[in-house]
Design an enzyme around this catalytic site. Sequence first.
Site, PDB file in Angstrom:
ATOM      1  N   TYR A 168      -1.523  -0.534  10.286  1.00  0.00           N
ATOM      2  CA  TYR A 168      -1.713  -1.040   8.916  1.00  0.00           C
ATOM      3  C   TYR A 168      -0.522  -0.625   8.041  1.00  0.00           C
ATOM      4  O   TYR A 168       0.048  -1.448   7.310  1.00  0.00           O
ATOM      5  CB  TYR A 168      -3.021  -0.480   8.353  1.00  0.00           C
ATOM      6  CG  TYR A 168      -3.247  -0.714   6.876  1.00  0.00           C
ATOM      7  CD1 TYR A 168      -3.735  -1.933   6.404  1.00  0.00           C
ATOM      8  CD2 TYR A 168      -2.995   0.294   5.943  1.00  0.00           C
ATOM      9  CE1 TYR A 168      -3.952  -2.139   5.044  1.00  0.00           C
ATOM     10  CE2 TYR A 168      -3.209   0.099   4.591  1.00  0.00           C
ATOM     11  CZ  TYR A 168      -3.692  -1.122   4.147  1.00  0.00           C
ATOM     12  OH  TYR A 168      -3.904  -1.315   2.805  1.00  0.00           O
ATOM     13  N   SER A 201       0.846  -1.193   0.000  1.00  0.00           N
ATOM     14  CA  SER A 201       0.000   0.000   0.000  1.00  0.00           C
ATOM     15  C   SER A 201       0.880   1.242   0.000  1.00  0.00           C
ATOM     16  O   SER A 201       1.997   1.219   0.547  1.00  0.00           O
ATOM     17  CB  SER A 201      -0.878   0.022   1.259  1.00  0.00           C
ATOM     18  OG  SER A 201      -1.551   1.269   1.362  1.00  0.00           O
TER      19      SER A 201
END
Length: 248
Positions: A157, A143
């Site tokens: 995350y 990501s």
Amino acid sequence: MEKVLLITGASRGIGAATAKMAAHEGWTVAVNYAANSLAADEVVRSIRAAGGHAIAVRADVADEAQVMAMFQHIDAKLGPLKGLVNNAGVVDVSQPVSEQTVQRWRRMFEVNVIGSMLCAREAVRRMSTQYGGAGGSIVNVSSAAARLGSPNEYVDYAASKAAIDTFTIGLAKETAGGGIRVNAVRPGLIDTEIHASGGKPNRVEDLKHQIPMKRGGTAEEVAQTIVWLLSDAASYTTMSLIDVSGAR
Ligand code: NAP
């Protein structure tokens, strides 16, 4: 021989788009999911309706026994694996680190990091020429958060995705001699249901003004890059971290 590909978390979003596109490119696809069998079956139905080959396989990627059983099922049903997309991933509600629990961190790292490592281990054992395999390609879905850090949303995350980037670099070097290429894509803000699962269904719309391209991306735009990385067209591309983020 059929080109067999496992995509984790392929019942919706980026995984489902990648499954359909890869099947169109001639891959036989194992569509993994954790809970939503109806959605996974619908992805398989759509691939078959277009003339492609696919099966649905349930497994929580964070559970070693379930992952081992999934790979054995694919060996038996589809034959030798040639590709893996480590796409399954989770976020959580927006919170500063000072409010987060150990339980949350464990789940985040078990799914996003250990789940990807477990599937990669099983794929290497099957694909590496050093284990008698025929080589292959692994694409890890990281990501843009890995370089942005996601402050006040989910730093945990972001840290889990940074681990994926480093895992990609190390595994690429380690398995190049075994005929395996390992790359990562780093999506930016992509229009999928993951944002609703983090409690912000309108996150892409709300944040798109921050993106230099002034729009969110689609799951298909990420799938294009993944399917290219899987293909022989990317034969000299390994250890790459490719941003698909509209310059976010
Ligand atoms: P999504 O729409 O929420 O889909 C997640 C998929 O993962 C579903 O198929 C889900 O299966 C599956 N899954 C969740 N936990 C699992 C587990 N423990 N084992 C197996 N499968 C599991 O997500 P997405 O937006 O497409 O995201 C896909 C990947 O892209 C993730 O790694 C995410 O971190 C990354 N990413 C997304 C964005 C974005 O903006 N969307 C940006 C950067 C990176 P069930 O349906 O059965 O629950």
